[in-house]
Design a protein around this motif. Structure first.
Motif: not given
Lengths: 167, 420
Positions: B348-365, B367-378
């Motif tokens: 968090v001190a480094a600037g991270a956003q920590v979320t509660d535990s769930s499938c979240g961004a990985c499943g496109g559900i 807490k961290g979805l991507l917009g058109p043209g965005e690039v993510c390392v996961s």
């Protein structure tokens, strides 16, 4: 499905390695059939926003339906009027899901690239061939268990259980 | 006989139709979560079925937690109410991602057959279980009748030798990515991958879990790590008692000659390029690609070991301006351990956003979805088109070490370049 009548429909052609997130993105996951249906093929390149009407036979390449176990990804085929799926090979869970819902899924080696979009197709269940405007292609035999599921109209019907989701 | 066939033979209860390779088997454990189980509640009722073996079930809630839309809140509500009215155990809901809490569950032991309503159920193979995902209709029958139709898969035996070069930027996820590179998206199609760890110091449970999780994306039905001293130690730490290996049902003749032997000593930090999880190259080949988000989470890459990798890279540093670094611990237990270890504060001190535990961004559900043209390392397991949001977003799969190094620099970065 009876074993005598041929299955007929217009070809809906997809490629190799098409995964469930493309076939049916997770944002269309819903308990509402209309919402589920609206997600059909919505992340397949070139098919966003396309309305799929009429009886269709899906023809795909190898590894069709890899990825998620979400059954909405298979159910959307039934809801969209797909009569049968023909592919070179399948993702394991997707293949089970499709036949558990009573939709026939055939394996047809080398079919990728042989069928054009919209082409009139039929499947002769007696001789186990896919008939296109240009030729006939043999379909691999399916295991007696899978055949029983398709003949009965799905796993629930085969087990003699009533199914609130049958459509 | 393979380990896989011994496990299935023990669970076999009835033949399939005449001439069929399928037979009915009773899973030792059944896994469900709200997204897939919700689909079958009406159908269970219509069929007049209830859960046959409640003691064999693990019911999680991990997809819509907490719900981002009112529709999802409704789905979750129905599921929770159903568990309640059926008198089923609700103690696992909100504990984290189902596959991670399965691994944390004392009921999971080597030699078990596990059926789960999610494709990444293969992860329980890290502990030596034959575990596979199934769709809602199969799971409906599994919950209602206690059985599922299976056939014995062909087996590929893989042995790891050498030693993982942890001091050279290797993260927990890299071995799984190397497997995707080796087998492709269909190389293990319908097969059971049995894995024997013959490395010098032993591969830890986080590496094994990440690997078994990813197995399904190479087409594997099961990914079974032969249980060994690492397994025993994990169970002893988890359960407080040492397991009895004679209960594991492993073939007396031992693992024997592998079909494939892989020396892990030469591993380098890897990424899978979008949109194919098997399009794997060394990070160096794509280094410099600007990113908008780094994601450390999911059942594949959200364990304590992954979060520790990210914290180590980012200790006393700042994430590049404008880059989102999303951390989603795989379970509540992982989250608490990361808090106690100080990793959450570091991140968090480094600037991270920590979320509660769930499938979240990985499943496109959420807490961290991507917009058109965005690039993510996961650190997740799939980079399919549309998986994490817009179909025109790009997802590179990598270790948490690589994800954190990339977040630090704002571009894909080999973690060896920023080691401190």
């Amino acid at each position: 499905m009876t074993g005598d009548l041929p299955l007929q429909g217009q070809a809906l052609v997809l490629g190799h390695d098409v995964n469930t997130d493309e076939l049916h993105p997770s944002r269309f996951f819903s308990l509402d059939d209309a919402r589920v249906r609206s997600g059909f093929l919505q992340a397949v390149p070139g098919r966003r926003g396309e309305a799929i009407e009429g009886h269709r036979i899906v023809v795909a390449g190898r590894n069709f339906g890899i990825g998620s176990s979400r059954e909405t990804g298979a159910r959307v085929f039934v809801l969209s009027g797909v009569q049968a799926v023909v592919a070179e090979s399948y993702g394991r869970i997707f293949e089970r899901n499709v036949m558990n819902l009573g939709l026939p899924a055939f394996v047809c080696p080398g079919i990728h690239g042989k069928v054009e979009e919209g082409e009139a197709l039929s499947i002769d269940l007696q001789t186990r061939v896919l008939i296109t405007t240009k030729g006939t292609y043999p379909l691999q035999s399916v295991d007696p268990y899978q055949q029983a599921l398709v003949d009965a109209g799905g796993l629930m019907a085969w087990l003699g259980l009533s199914d609130g989701a049958s459509s | 006989l393979s380990y896989t066939s011994r496990i299935l033979a023990r669970c076999r209860v009835e033949d399939g139709p005449e001439g069929s390779a399928y037979f009915w088997a009773e899973p030792d454990l059944l896994l469900g979560h709200e997204a897939t189980v919700a689909l079958l509640l009406d159908r269970l009722e219509a069929a007049g079925l209830s859960v046959r073996h409640p003691e064999r079930c693990l019911f999680a809630a991990d997809h819509f937690v907490p719900p981002a839309t009112s529709e999802r809140a409704g789905i979750l509500r129905r599921y929770l109410d159903w568990l309640d009215t059926q008198g089923l155990d609700r103690s696992h809901v909100f504990q984290g991602i189902s596959h991670q809490i399965m691994l944390e569950d004392r009921r999971l032991q080597p030699g078990m057959f596990v059926a789960g309503a999610d494709s990444h159920t293969t992860m329980a193979g890290a502990l030596g279980a034959a575990a596979a995902g199934f769709g809602s209709t199969d799971m409906l029958v599994a919950f209602g009748l206690g059985r599922v139709a299976v056939r014995v898969p062909e087996v590929i035996k893989l042995a790891f030798v050498g030693d993982l070069p942890r001091d050279r930027g290797i993260g927990t996820r890299d071995l799984a990515l190397s497997m995707m590179s080796r087998f492709g998206q269909s190389g293990l199609g319908y097969r059971s991958l049995e894995v024997c760890d013959r490395t010098t110091t032993g591969l830890d449970m986080a590496v094994r879990a990440s690997f078994a999780n990813q197995g399904v994306d190479a087409g594997a039905k099961f990914c079974v790590w032969w249980p060994d001293h690492v397994t025993s130690e994990f169970i002893r730490a988890r359960d407080g008692v040492s397991p009895d290996p004679s209960q594991w049902n492993v073939p007396e003749e031992g693992f024997g000659e592998p079909d494939v032997e892989v020396d892990v000593s030469d591993l380098v930090p890897l990424v899978a390029r979008p949109p194919d999880p098997s399009d794997v190259v060394p990070v160096g080949q794509v280094a410099g690609t600007p990113i908008h988000q780094a994601f450390v989470g999911s059942c594949a890459g959200g364990r304590l070991e992954d979060i520790a990798e990210a914290a180590e890279v980012l200790q006393g540093r700042q994430v590049a301006t404008g880059v989102r670094l999303v951390i989603t611990p795989a379970s509540r237990a992982v989250y608490l351990a990361a808090l106690r270890a100080g990793h959450v504060e570091t991140l968090v001190a480094a600037g991270a956003q920590v979320t509660d535990s769930s499938c979240g961004a990985c499943g496109g559900i959420d807490k961290g979805l991507l917009g058109p043209g965005e690039v993510c390392v996961s650190t997740s397991n799939r980079n399919f088109r549309g998986r994490m949001g817009d179909p025109d977003a790009l997802v590179y799969l990598a270790s948490a070490r690589t994800a954190a190094a990339s977040a630090l620099m704002g571009r894909l970065t080999d973690p060896r370049e920023v080691s401190q």
